[in-house]
Design a protein around this motif. Structure first.
Motif, mmCIF file in Angstrom:
data_model
loop_
_atom_site.group_PDB
_atom_site.id
_atom_site.type_symbol
_atom_site.label_atom_id
_atom_site.label_comp_id
_atom_site.label_asym_id
_atom_site.label_seq_id
_atom_site.Cartn_x
_atom_site.Cartn_y
_atom_site.Cartn_z
ATOM 1 N N VAL A 1 56.288 15.128 12.784
ATOM 2 C CA VAL A 1 56.005 14.721 14.121
ATOM 3 C C VAL A 1 57.147 13.689 14.493
ATOM 4 O O VAL A 1 57.610 13.882 15.640
ATOM 5 N N ARG A 2 57.178 12.800 13.708
ATOM 6 C CA ARG A 2 58.395 11.668 14.210
ATOM 7 C C ARG A 2 59.731 12.412 14.298
ATOM 8 O O ARG A 2 60.399 12.102 15.199
ATOM 9 N N GLU A 3 59.986 13.239 13.507
ATOM 10 C CA GLU A 3 61.271 13.866 13.653
ATOM 11 C C GLU A 3 61.496 14.855 14.931
ATOM 12 O O GLU A 3 62.471 14.744 15.437
ATOM 13 N N VAL A 4 60.523 15.396 15.175
ATOM 14 C CA VAL A 4 60.445 16.423 16.345
ATOM 15 C C VAL A 4 60.308 15.564 17.390
ATOM 16 O O VAL A 4 61.405 15.821 18.347
ATOM 17 N N LEU A 5 59.767 14.407 17.726
ATOM 18 C CA LEU A 5 59.914 13.353 18.705
ATOM 19 C C LEU A 5 61.484 12.928 18.727
ATOM 20 O O LEU A 5 62.012 12.510 19.704
ATOM 21 N N ARG A 6 62.033 12.697 17.543
ATOM 22 C CA ARG A 6 63.350 11.998 17.546
ATOM 23 C C ARG A 6 64.301 12.726 18.267
ATOM 24 O O ARG A 6 65.323 12.622 18.822
ATOM 25 N N VAL A 7 64.266 14.137 17.837
ATOM 26 C CA VAL A 7 65.165 15.117 18.023
ATOM 27 C C VAL A 7 65.072 15.494 19.628
ATOM 28 O O VAL A 7 66.085 15.626 20.320
ATOM 29 N N GLY A 8 63.907 15.405 19.892
ATOM 30 C CA GLY A 8 63.670 16.045 21.410
ATOM 31 C C GLY A 8 63.637 14.806 22.268
ATOM 32 O O GLY A 8 63.968 15.205 23.617
#
Length: 552
Positions: A482-489
């Motif tokens: 979740v944190r990675e998706v939020l960071r990338v987007g």
């Protein structure tokens, strides 16, 4: 995204661009979709699409929302750069007010039946405290200002959530999408009578050219703000989180998330610094720590929480702070240390202590800066006694935190306005088609949207959709992912997207390709069907980042 430029532009979009709206390639593509579909759907659905076209050409709609007395209107004035929104409780604070760019300053009172009445601003430049009309008949206010800050962003001031005035709360909830008015059937609930009034009046509001074709559900689908600036104070309460959950961009299918929502911790100067460990009596440091904690509570509903002192920002940015105020502060700064320390202990002490500065003048300083601002100003003047009024105003503005809020607005909203508006428009189109009740029509619209989203240039819209699904919890994923998706987007620059600030281009490219491969494997072998859809989007995002790094 050059391929989107060949899409047909709607006349409404072109007109909106001329009025100051930012029409990017994604909005242009969605506009072309609307234009093509209008001839393939019912008249009522086509009318809804016409309204979507109008909204696509207008500036991004940003609602400033929060609890009553959180300082929303003060912050609105600071953002606009002009003291126009009333900050005292009165008729106007019960109404939603949309501040937008216009060539002539004026106020339009929009009534529930669609009628309008034009009013001038009060002599002090603010919206009049008494509108001279029956407020219960008023839908909202439209304030047109020549301020350049409004060319690319319409700012919407809302009544406070948690107000004792149920009607004011209802207006705010409707704007934020919490009322669910679009789910009522014709003639049911409170909307039926209001709708009948509009139809009898011929709907003479903004959409009079649409006649009776635009139904209530279609209106609801395009009425909401596209982004939200949420104002909190020291404690995040359950209804703050509930309001953010209820917020929708254009319809209930799009929720608040890191793409379209940020929050500010207002009145940061009122925080008791001694109550925050490790801040050593520094109020701003304490506010920063508390804002980070609130961000943890509100994420992933918001991109960030930033501390701000709206009162100081308003006074410094709108011209409310004058040369006379600077001269009075200069006198206060010359007092001996003991006297000044005692005076700054409380507002009562500041106004009642005997000194050469008249008590009324000191009261005026409190109203504009409060004790914290006065303390910062006297510190600056003692450090540099010859500081000019203009330099002192800039120093106060720096201490308010407004610059950081504006920068974040640019990063989260302005830089992504095209994607936010396009995604909101697609959600509106889907909701309008769904409300028609015609399965064939609904499928036709769905297929057209899927064709648009299949284009490589539309990946940004896929990413926004994935962010919304993950942020809202609609797709359950492990927290590290979740944190990675939020960071990338959620970030605008590549190092921040990859979580590697300061990394070399070669290292960034290697990491992007590595993560692209990992997400592709996860999509194929380790994910649920819902997770797989998100994973494919993230894989594509990493691959595009890798391509971009390799090309430069």
């Amino acid at each position: 995204m050059a391929g989107f430029g060949c899409e047909l532009q709607g006349e409404a979009v072109t007109a909106g661009a001329q009025q100051g709206g930012t029409v990017g390639p994604l909005s242009t593509s969605v506009a072309g979709l609307c234009r093509r579909l209008q001839s393939q759907v019912s008249a009522r659905t086509a009318a809804g699409f016409a309204e979507v076209l109008r909204r696509l050409g207008a500036p991004l709609q940003v609602a400033v929302a929060g609890r009553i007395k959180s300082g929303k209107s003060t912050l609105v004035n600071a953002l606009i750069g002009r003291r126009v929104a009333p900050t005292d409780v009165g008729e106007c604070t019960r109404l939603v007010t949309r501040f937008q760019y216009g060539t002539v300053d004026r106020i339009e009172v929009v009534f529930r039946n669609g009628d309008k009445q034009v009013l001038p601003f009060a002599p002090d430049g603010m919206i009049p405290a008494d509108l001279g009309v029956d407020v219960d008949r008023v839908s909202h206010l439209e304030a047109y200002l020549t301020n350049a800050a409004l060319r690319n962003m319409t700012v919407i001031d809302t009544p406070g959530l948690g107000s004792l005035d149920a009607e004011s709360v209802s207006r705010t909830e409707q704007l934020l999408g919490a009322s669910g008015s679009g789910d009522r059937e014709d003639g049911d609930g409170d909307g039926g009578e209001e709708r009948a009034d509009r139809e009898r009046a011929g709907d003479t509001g903004d959409r009079r050219d649409l006649g009776d074709e635009l139904d209530e559900t279609s209106r609801s689908a395009v009425a909401g703000a596209e982004a939200v600036l949420y104002v909190v104070t020291q404690g995040v309460r359950a209804d703050d989180e509930q309001a953010l959950r209820a917020f929708t961009a254009a319809t209930a299918s799009r929720e608040a998330g890191p793409v379209n929502a940020i929050a500010v911790l207002n009145k940061a100067d009122t925080i008791a610094s001694e109550s925050v460990p490790g801040c050593e009596g520094d109020v701003w440091k304490a506010a920063t720590v508390l804002a980070r904690k609130q961000a943890d509570t509100l994420k992933p509903r918001v991109a960030d929480v930033l501390p701000v002192i709206g009162l100081i920002a308003e006074s410094a940015e709108t011209g409310r702070f004058t040369s006379a105020d600077a001269d009075a502060l200069r006198q206060v700064a010359r007092l001996d240390d003991d006297a000044l320390e005692v005076m700054l202990m409380s507002a009562d002490m500041f106004t009642s202590w005997e000194c050469d500065v008249p008590s009324g003048v000191r009261q005026r300083l409190l109203e504009k800066l409060d004790l914290y601002g006065i303390h910062r100003a006297t510190q600056a003047l003692r450090a540099e006694p010859e500081l000019t009024a203009g330099a002192l105003r800039r120093s106060l503005l720096d201490s308010s935190g407004l610059a950081a809020v504006r920068a974040r607005l640019d990063t989260v909203f302005a830089a992504r306005a095209d994607g936010i508006k396009a995604a909101a428009a697609l959600a509106s189109i889907t909701a309008i088609a769904h409300a028609s009740g015609d399965k064939a029509e609904r499928q036709r619209v769905h297929d057209a949207i899927e064709v648009l989203l299949a284009k490589p240039e539309a990946h940004q819209l896929r990413m926004l959709e994935a962010l919304t699904l993950v942020a809202s919890g609609s797709v359950d994923m492990p927290q590290d992912l979740v944190r990675e998706v939020l960071r990338v987007g959620s970030n605008a620059d590549i190092p921040a997207q990859l979580g590697k600030p300061g990394g070399s281009r070669t290292d960034l490219a290697t990491y992007a390709l590595e993560r692209a491969g990992w997400w592709r494997s996860f999509a194929s072998f380790g994910a649920t069907p819902a997770q797989s859809r998100v994973a494919h989007v993230v894989h594509r995002a990493y691959f595009l980042i890798w391509q971009q790094l390799r090309q430069h």
